[in-house]
Design a protein around this motif. Sequence first.
Motif, PDB file in Angstrom:
ATOM      1  N   LEU B  40       0.581  -1.082  -0.101  1.00  0.00           N
ATOM      2  CA  LEU B  40      -0.105  -0.053   0.104  1.00  0.00           C
ATOM      3  C   LEU B  40       0.498   1.244  -0.123  1.00  0.00           C
ATOM      4  O   LEU B  40       0.222   2.119   0.442  1.00  0.00           O
ATOM      5  CB  LEU B  40      -0.567   0.428   1.183  1.00  0.00           C
ATOM      6  CG  LEU B  40      -2.271  -1.187   1.418  1.00  0.00           C
ATOM      7  CD1 LEU B  40      -2.223  -1.239   2.474  1.00  0.00           C
ATOM      8  CD2 LEU B  40      -2.899  -1.216   0.006  1.00  0.00           C
ATOM      9  N   GLN B  41       1.933   0.890  -0.451  1.00  0.00           N
ATOM     10  CA  GLN B  41       2.979   2.377  -0.508  1.00  0.00           C
ATOM     11  C   GLN B  41       2.214   2.375  -1.574  1.00  0.00           C
ATOM     12  O   GLN B  41       2.486   2.500  -2.682  1.00  0.00           O
ATOM     13  CB  GLN B  41       4.384   2.085  -0.637  1.00  0.00           C
ATOM     14  CG  GLN B  41       5.754   1.530   0.699  1.00  0.00           C
ATOM     15  CD  GLN B  41       6.214   1.156   0.522  1.00  0.00           C
ATOM     16  OE1 GLN B  41       7.471   1.549   0.337  1.00  0.00           O
ATOM     17  NE2 GLN B  41       6.611   0.771  -0.542  1.00  0.00           N
ATOM     18  N   PRO B  42       2.570   3.985  -0.816  1.00  0.00           N
ATOM     19  CA  PRO B  42       1.539   5.273  -2.311  1.00  0.00           C
ATOM     20  C   PRO B  42       2.999   5.052  -3.500  1.00  0.00           C
ATOM     21  O   PRO B  42       4.133   5.112  -3.480  1.00  0.00           O
ATOM     22  CB  PRO B  42       1.931   6.956  -2.026  1.00  0.00           C
ATOM     23  CG  PRO B  42       2.006   6.772  -0.664  1.00  0.00           C
ATOM     24  CD  PRO B  42       2.477   5.497  -0.182  1.00  0.00           C
ATOM     25  N   GLY B  43       2.385   5.363  -5.060  1.00  0.00           N
ATOM     26  CA  GLY B  43       3.637   5.746  -6.210  1.00  0.00           C
ATOM     27  C   GLY B  43       3.556   3.751  -6.694  1.00  0.00           C
ATOM     28  O   GLY B  43       3.974   3.564  -7.932  1.00  0.00           O
ATOM     29  N   CYS B  44       3.158   2.990  -5.515  1.00  0.00           N
ATOM     30  CA  CYS B  44       3.699   0.999  -6.198  1.00  0.00           C
ATOM     31  C   CYS B  44       2.644   0.790  -7.432  1.00  0.00           C
ATOM     32  O   CYS B  44       1.045   1.015  -6.928  1.00  0.00           O
ATOM     33  CB  CYS B  44       3.582   0.609  -5.656  1.00  0.00           C
ATOM     34  SG  CYS B  44       2.392   0.205  -4.200  1.00  0.00           S
ATOM     35  N   ARG B  69       5.208   0.956  10.348  1.00  0.00           N
ATOM     36  CA  ARG B  69       5.683   1.102   8.500  1.00  0.00           C
ATOM     37  C   ARG B  69       5.649   2.453   7.304  1.00  0.00           C
ATOM     38  O   ARG B  69       6.298   2.181   7.013  1.00  0.00           O
ATOM     39  CB  ARG B  69       5.852   0.021   7.896  1.00  0.00           C
ATOM     40  CG  ARG B  69       5.967  -1.337   7.721  1.00  0.00           C
ATOM     41  CD  ARG B  69       5.259  -2.716   7.255  1.00  0.00           C
ATOM     42  NE  ARG B  69       6.117  -3.773   8.170  1.00  0.00           N
ATOM     43  CZ  ARG B  69       5.539  -4.473   9.093  1.00  0.00           C
ATOM     44  NH1 ARG B  69       4.314  -3.710   9.696  1.00  0.00           N
ATOM     45  NH2 ARG B  69       6.172  -5.472   9.575  1.00  0.00           N
ATOM     46  N   GLY B  70       5.154   3.165   8.632  1.00  0.00           N
ATOM     47  CA  GLY B  70       4.672   4.842   8.018  1.00  0.00           C
ATOM     48  C   GLY B  70       4.306   4.277   6.722  1.00  0.00           C
ATOM     49  O   GLY B  70       4.216   5.439   6.011  1.00  0.00           O
ATOM     50  N   ILE B  71       2.728   4.238   6.659  1.00  0.00           N
ATOM     51  CA  ILE B  71       2.072   4.201   5.784  1.00  0.00           C
ATOM     52  C   ILE B  71       0.771   4.427   6.259  1.00  0.00           C
ATOM     53  O   ILE B  71       0.083   3.746   6.944  1.00  0.00           O
ATOM     54  CB  ILE B  71       1.862   2.803   5.483  1.00  0.00           C
ATOM     55  CG1 ILE B  71       3.353   1.963   4.221  1.00  0.00           C
ATOM     56  CG2 ILE B  71       0.749   3.095   3.840  1.00  0.00           C
ATOM     57  CD1 ILE B  71       3.402   0.980   4.363  1.00  0.00           C
ATOM     58  N   ASP B  72       0.611   5.899   6.109  1.00  0.00           N
ATOM     59  CA  ASP B  72      -0.446   6.212   6.734  1.00  0.00           C
ATOM     60  C   ASP B  72      -1.026   7.569   5.898  1.00  0.00           C
ATOM     61  O   ASP B  72      -2.407   7.712   6.056  1.00  0.00           O
ATOM     62  CB  ASP B  72      -0.059   7.707   7.680  1.00  0.00           C
ATOM     63  CG  ASP B  72       1.164   8.674   6.745  1.00  0.00           C
ATOM     64  OD1 ASP B  72       1.238   8.893   5.286  1.00  0.00           O
ATOM     65  OD2 ASP B  72       1.650   9.180   7.570  1.00  0.00           O
ATOM     66  N   SER B  73      -1.234   6.998   4.440  1.00  0.00           N
ATOM     67  CA  SER B  73      -2.523   7.623   3.478  1.00  0.00           C
ATOM     68  C   SER B  73      -2.842   6.185   2.545  1.00  0.00           C
ATOM     69  O   SER B  73      -2.283   6.124   1.762  1.00  0.00           O
ATOM     70  CB  SER B  73      -2.272   8.756   2.186  1.00  0.00           C
ATOM     71  OG  SER B  73      -0.933   7.630   1.748  1.00  0.00           O
TER      72      SER B  73
END
Lengths: 131, 100
Positions: B40-44, B69-73
């Motif tokens: 769910l990392q942005p941009g992948c 893991r710092g994924i907040d959006s």
Amino acid sequence: MKFAITVFSPPYSPSSRRALRFCEAALAGSHEIVRLFFYQDGVYNASGAIVTSQDETNLGHEWTRFIESNSLDAVVCIAAALKRGVLDETEARRYQRPGDGVVNVPWALSGLGQLHEAAQQADRFIAFGGS
Amino acid sequence: MATLHLHSFSPFTDTRLASGLRILSSGDGVLLCGDAVYALQPGCAIREQLVELTSTCEVIALAEDLESRGIDSLPATIRSIDYAQFVEACARYDRTNTWL
């Protein structure tokens, strides 16, 4: 609802912690856990010989407390345990290994049939492992 | 029977998640936890694939693993869940399949 839970990962793995948190939430939600089955490297959760750093969570200890305080049925796969040296007193004596073993109550060494039986008895069977 | 698929491995180290998504049926669910939330990392690309999936399947992710893991959006159609909701999701589907 009745849950059967199997854990494939050791106490120093995030997935073992995740399994424990899931089980706590299941009981808090008034569900039942018919059996916990510890398989493959999951048998290390039952080992009383593991020494955890002071700044780390002692998950084996947390599992033991959770199982005891909720009077749960916690089975350790005997074949997986023997090959990893996770013995109880009976097995240590049977195979003439030093000491009295590292698995104590509330854990029980038993066969894979216990996993099959638990899966049959439960409404949901959930496995935890990996990262 | 609707199945909830549980993924915990990073999609960038092996093909478990990609394989799992290929065999989904309409009405199945995908639960991401552990390193699988890196999907769910942005941009992948896999994030976009998961968003597309939400038209037919529920996609949910464990909140504490996202936070650590710092994924907040998250995309609007993908929900972050706590452990009580994890249990609820397992009860709601007919069965679960853990991709070990």
